[in-house]
Design a protein around this motif. Structure first.
Motif, PDB file in Angstrom:
ATOM      1  N   TYR A 315      81.426 119.925 -43.712  1.00 38.81           N
ATOM      2  CA  TYR A 315      80.934 119.543 -42.378  1.00 38.81           C
ATOM      3  C   TYR A 315      81.198 120.724 -41.458  1.00 38.81           C
ATOM      4  O   TYR A 315      82.170 121.015 -40.585  1.00 38.81           O
ATOM      5  N   ASP A 316      80.421 121.977 -41.868  1.00 46.16           N
ATOM      6  CA  ASP A 316      80.727 123.177 -41.222  1.00 46.16           C
ATOM      7  C   ASP A 316      79.661 123.298 -40.179  1.00 46.16           C
ATOM      8  O   ASP A 316      78.555 123.134 -40.019  1.00 46.16           O
ATOM      9  N   GLY A 317      80.335 123.981 -38.748  1.00 48.29           N
ATOM     10  CA  GLY A 317      79.462 124.214 -37.674  1.00 48.29           C
ATOM     11  C   GLY A 317      79.981 124.931 -36.539  1.00 48.29           C
ATOM     12  O   GLY A 317      81.266 125.048 -36.546  1.00 48.29           O
ATOM     13  N   PRO A 318      79.369 125.182 -35.608  1.00 54.55           N
ATOM     14  CA  PRO A 318      80.151 125.992 -34.201  1.00 54.55           C
ATOM     15  C   PRO A 318      80.515 124.950 -33.339  1.00 54.55           C
ATOM     16  O   PRO A 318      79.755 124.962 -32.350  1.00 54.55           O
ATOM     17  N   TYR A 319      81.696 124.370 -33.750  1.00 58.90           N
ATOM     18  CA  TYR A 319      82.163 123.017 -33.015  1.00 58.90           C
ATOM     19  C   TYR A 319      82.717 123.435 -31.446  1.00 58.90           C
ATOM     20  O   TYR A 319      82.488 122.569 -30.731  1.00 58.90           O
ATOM     21  N   ASN A 320      83.296 124.741 -31.301  1.00 60.17           N
ATOM     22  CA  ASN A 320      83.704 124.929 -29.999  1.00 60.17           C
ATOM     23  C   ASN A 320      82.575 124.755 -28.797  1.00 60.17           C
ATOM     24  O   ASN A 320      82.472 124.170 -27.982  1.00 60.17           O
ATOM     25  N   LEU A 321      81.156 125.578 -29.344  1.00 63.05           N
ATOM     26  CA  LEU A 321      80.113 125.213 -28.746  1.00 63.05           C
ATOM     27  C   LEU A 321      79.478 123.975 -28.379  1.00 63.05           C
ATOM     28  O   LEU A 321      79.264 123.429 -27.567  1.00 63.05           O
ATOM     29  N   LEU A 322      79.539 123.305 -29.578  1.00 65.04           N
ATOM     30  CA  LEU A 322      79.007 121.906 -29.825  1.00 65.04           C
ATOM     31  C   LEU A 322      79.702 121.062 -28.853  1.00 65.04           C
ATOM     32  O   LEU A 322      79.369 120.162 -27.924  1.00 65.04           O
ATOM     33  N   PHE A 323      80.967 121.134 -29.062  1.00 66.98           N
ATOM     34  CA  PHE A 323      81.971 119.927 -28.230  1.00 66.98           C
ATOM     35  C   PHE A 323      81.771 120.443 -26.627  1.00 66.98           C
ATOM     36  O   PHE A 323      81.764 119.647 -25.779  1.00 66.98           O
ATOM     37  N   GLY A 324      81.782 121.715 -26.300  1.00 64.88           N
ATOM     38  CA  GLY A 324      81.490 121.789 -24.869  1.00 64.88           C
ATOM     39  C   GLY A 324      80.103 121.291 -24.258  1.00 64.88           C
ATOM     40  O   GLY A 324      79.935 120.897 -23.116  1.00 64.88           O
ATOM     41  N   ILE A 325      79.138 121.578 -24.992  1.00 64.35           N
ATOM     42  CA  ILE A 325      77.696 121.287 -24.365  1.00 64.35           C
ATOM     43  C   ILE A 325      77.654 119.760 -24.362  1.00 64.35           C
ATOM     44  O   ILE A 325      77.274 119.273 -23.484  1.00 64.35           O
ATOM     45  N   VAL A 326      78.175 119.014 -25.525  1.00 65.09           N
ATOM     46  CA  VAL A 326      78.182 117.476 -25.418  1.00 65.09           C
ATOM     47  C   VAL A 326      78.996 116.933 -24.560  1.00 65.09           C
ATOM     48  O   VAL A 326      78.570 116.250 -23.985  1.00 65.09           O
ATOM     49  N   ALA A 327      80.190 117.702 -24.328  1.00 64.72           N
ATOM     50  CA  ALA A 327      81.154 117.061 -23.147  1.00 64.72           C
ATOM     51  C   ALA A 327      80.322 117.125 -21.801  1.00 64.72           C
ATOM     52  O   ALA A 327      80.422 116.233 -21.187  1.00 64.72           O
ATOM     53  N   VAL A 328      79.707 118.291 -21.534  1.00 65.33           N
ATOM     54  CA  VAL A 328      79.092 118.566 -20.451  1.00 65.33           C
ATOM     55  C   VAL A 328      78.069 117.535 -20.186  1.00 65.33           C
ATOM     56  O   VAL A 328      77.854 117.124 -19.124  1.00 65.33           O
ATOM     57  N   SER A 329      77.285 117.360 -21.269  1.00 62.84           N
ATOM     58  CA  SER A 329      76.176 116.300 -20.825  1.00 62.84           C
ATOM     59  C   SER A 329      76.435 114.997 -20.805  1.00 62.84           C
ATOM     60  O   SER A 329      76.044 114.179 -20.111  1.00 62.84           O
ATOM     61  N   ALA A 330      77.857 114.477 -21.484  1.00 63.19           N
ATOM     62  CA  ALA A 330      78.345 113.168 -21.216  1.00 63.19           C
ATOM     63  C   ALA A 330      78.860 113.034 -19.975  1.00 63.19           C
ATOM     64  O   ALA A 330      78.518 111.882 -19.017  1.00 63.19           O
ATOM     65  N   ALA A 382      71.800 121.382 -26.917  1.00 69.94           N
ATOM     66  CA  ALA A 382      71.368 121.996 -25.883  1.00 69.94           C
ATOM     67  C   ALA A 382      70.144 121.169 -25.016  1.00 69.94           C
ATOM     68  O   ALA A 382      70.088 120.911 -23.734  1.00 69.94           O
ATOM     69  N   ALA A 383      69.464 120.468 -25.916  1.00 67.11           N
ATOM     70  CA  ALA A 383      68.204 119.916 -25.224  1.00 67.11           C
ATOM     71  C   ALA A 383      68.931 118.285 -24.869  1.00 67.11           C
ATOM     72  O   ALA A 383      68.605 118.100 -23.612  1.00 67.11           O
ATOM     73  N   LEU A 384      69.917 117.826 -25.398  1.00 69.00           N
ATOM     74  CA  LEU A 384      70.731 116.982 -24.696  1.00 69.00           C
ATOM     75  C   LEU A 384      71.128 117.206 -23.482  1.00 69.00           C
ATOM     76  O   LEU A 384      71.048 116.279 -22.464  1.00 69.00           O
ATOM     77  N   ALA A 385      71.897 118.399 -23.304  1.00 74.45           N
ATOM     78  CA  ALA A 385      72.721 118.630 -22.068  1.00 74.45           C
ATOM     79  C   ALA A 385      71.369 119.094 -21.033  1.00 74.45           C
ATOM     80  O   ALA A 385      71.608 118.554 -19.786  1.00 74.45           O
ATOM     81  N   GLY A 386      70.394 119.461 -21.252  1.00 75.43           N
ATOM     82  CA  GLY A 386      69.350 120.098 -20.413  1.00 75.43           C
ATOM     83  C   GLY A 386      68.692 118.621 -19.904  1.00 75.43           C
ATOM     84  O   GLY A 386      68.538 118.687 -18.747  1.00 75.43           O
ATOM     85  N   GLY A 387      68.490 117.521 -20.626  1.00 73.31           N
ATOM     86  CA  GLY A 387      67.848 116.410 -20.040  1.00 73.31           C
ATOM     87  C   GLY A 387      69.019 115.777 -19.126  1.00 73.31           C
ATOM     88  O   GLY A 387      68.629 114.884 -18.139  1.00 73.31           O
ATOM     89  N   ALA A 388      70.234 115.967 -19.581  1.00 73.54           N
ATOM     90  CA  ALA A 388      71.221 115.145 -18.762  1.00 73.54           C
ATOM     91  C   ALA A 388      71.356 115.754 -17.518  1.00 73.54           C
ATOM     92  O   ALA A 388      71.544 114.823 -16.494  1.00 73.54           O
ATOM     93  N   VAL A 389      71.303 117.049 -17.339  1.00 72.58           N
ATOM     94  CA  VAL A 389      71.423 117.904 -16.111  1.00 72.58           C
ATOM     95  C   VAL A 389      70.268 117.353 -15.160  1.00 72.58           C
ATOM     96  O   VAL A 389      70.463 117.061 -13.903  1.00 72.58           O
TER      97      VAL A 389
END
Length: 476
Positions: A315-330, A382-389
């Protein structure tokens, strides 16, 4: 009052999040990555259908059914409607399954239908307890649900029933069992009496909520479906794992506050007027800023460490970036739904939220088309966060025209300063100890972040800090 409510509901919600986290850790190790991706899509389709066709009954009952003494007539009327809408949701989900997972359509449909039936029963029992103001009992039933939804799927996996449909049905059985027990407990304090609302009143409030759900599909997990189409179920598994880990702590805080805040706010609106309700919503904003923003910063700093500890190596991925974006959208979604959306519900004008949800949904879908094909999981986040904002900004504009909620500037500034300090310290510690085990890095970074959080808030709110210390000392 809000802090008391948070402390009542917080432990149960925390335990449900811990249960979900444990399930994530275990499932990603025991089942194939594609099976886990399909399992998360079952929840996605189930939630989207559920929100559109059955979840509105909870809000309608809380708004119209009264609190304290709940009459049998009200519940009978709502239960009949719930039965009809659940059957309709099952039909819709079966059709949707053919588009989301055509290669496993039969299994996928069975899993989603089980999810919908169990969810309807559980919600019905739990909402009665909430209407009866039995907050502690509600919290206990939520804890039972979380426990059963962890134990039953693990038993299924250990019995080598490791397909997504077997695990999903086991989870649904746990939810159904908790729902039946909740209903039995709630039934003991139901009082006889006629319905407190007519069908017309119920649907007048509920139909706009259904419309809101329909136009907000883009805001509610649609990015996972696009990710499945463009990159397959394995990519969905990576994104869903990051999404669950990053969103759970932020949602836990807001949900714990909202469980008691929403009924209290609409009750205060009816009894004391908009100004009194606005003061309560301002406190709600302060608590979300104070607790959620530092948590989001900490998640962004430690995303890689958390996934290194909790997820398998594949389960490899750019998790620091993913976590930050998802947390802001939440954070944005919680503010839009629990604060500014609640203002609209207090005015009994939920159809106004169609506008904000539509703008947010269109934004998420448009960004998904643009970003997911080339950016995969990061594009989905990023799409999730954009819609949330966008959803948040439009919600603020709408609610301000009804009852302006004062922005707690001091709390916001303090939370931002705390977030910078917490996130910066955690990132520095994590980077400095890069060669050590993830547990060691997380322990030191988390401890430092906690000390900074309490120190900054004690400096900014000395009176509250002294009262808190006095309360602790009195119990020692």
């Amino acid at each position: 009052m809000l802090l008391k409510s948070t402390l009542i509901y917080g432990p149960a919600i925390l335990l449900t999040r811990i249960s979900a986290l444990l399930f994530l850790v275990i499932a990603t190790r025991l089942i194939d990555q594609t099976e886990y991706g399909l399992l998360t899509l079952v929840v996605t389709v189930g939630e989207m259908t559920d929100v559109a066709l059955t979840n509105w009954l909870r809000i309608s009952l809380l708004r119209l059914g009264g609190k304290g003494d709940v009459t049998s007539g009200s519940l009978s009327r709502a239960g009949t409607i719930l039965l009809f809408t659940t059957l309709l949701a099952i039909v819709v989900s079966i059709v949707a399954s053919g588009y989301v997972a055509p290669e496993r359509w039969t299994d996928f449909s069975i899993a989603v239908c089980g999810y919908l039936v169990a969810g309807a029963v559980a919600r019905y029992g739990l909402v009665i307890l909430q209407m009866q103001q039995r907050h502690t009992t509600y919290a206990m039933m939520e804890f039972l649900r979380a426990l059963l939804q962890l134990v039953f799927p693990i038993l299924a996996m250990l019995a080598e029933h490791d397909t997504f449909v077997a695990i999903s049905l086991a989870s649904s059985l746990g939810m159904l069992t908790a729902g039946v027990i909740s209903g039995i407990v709630a039934a003991r304090k139901i009082v006889p009496g006629p319905p407190r609302f007519t069908h017309r009143e119920f649907f007048a409030l509920g139909l706009p909520i259904i419309a809101i759900a329909l136009v907000s599909f883009g805001l509610a997990n649609a990015e996972r479906i696009f990710l499945k189409i463009y990159h397959g179920a394995s990519a969905v598994a990576v994104f869903a794992a990051a999404y669950a880990l990053a969103r759970q702590p932020v949602d836990m805080i807001a949900n714990a506050i909202n469980m008691g805040a929403f009924p209290e706010a609409v009750g205060r609106f009816d009894e004391e007027g908009p100004a009194a309700a606005a003061a309560l919503f301002k406190q709600f904003l302060s608590l979300i800023f104070t607790f959620s923003l530092p948590v989001a910063a900490l998640l962004a700093a430690l995303g890689h460490d958390l996934t290194e500890l909790l997820l398998p190596a594949n389960y490899d991925g750019p998790y620091n970036l993913l976590f930050g974006i998802v947390a802001v959208s939440a954070v944005c979604t919680n503010l839009a739904d629990f604060v500014y959306g609640a203002v609209v519900y207090a005015h009994k004008r939920p159809w106004l939220l169609i506008v904000s949800k539509l703008f947010g949904s269109v934004s998420t879908i448009g960004l998904s088309f643009l970003l997911i094909p080339t950016m995969s999981e990061v594009g989905a986040a990023a799409a999730l966060a954009g819609g949330a904002v966008i959803n948040l900004l439009v919600s603020v504009v709408i609610s301000e025209r009804l009852t302006p909620v004062p922005l707690p500037w001091r709390a916001l500034a303090t939370a931002l300063a705390t977030s910078l300090a917490v996130g910066g310290a955690a990132a520095f510690i994590s980077h400095s100890l890069g060669g050590t085990h993830a547990v060691f890095r997380l322990a030191l970074a988390g401890s430092a972040a906690g000390l900074i959080f309490f120190a900054v808030n004690a400096l900014c709110y000395p009176a509250e800090a002294r009262r808190g210390l006095a309360a602790v000392r009195s119990r020692l």
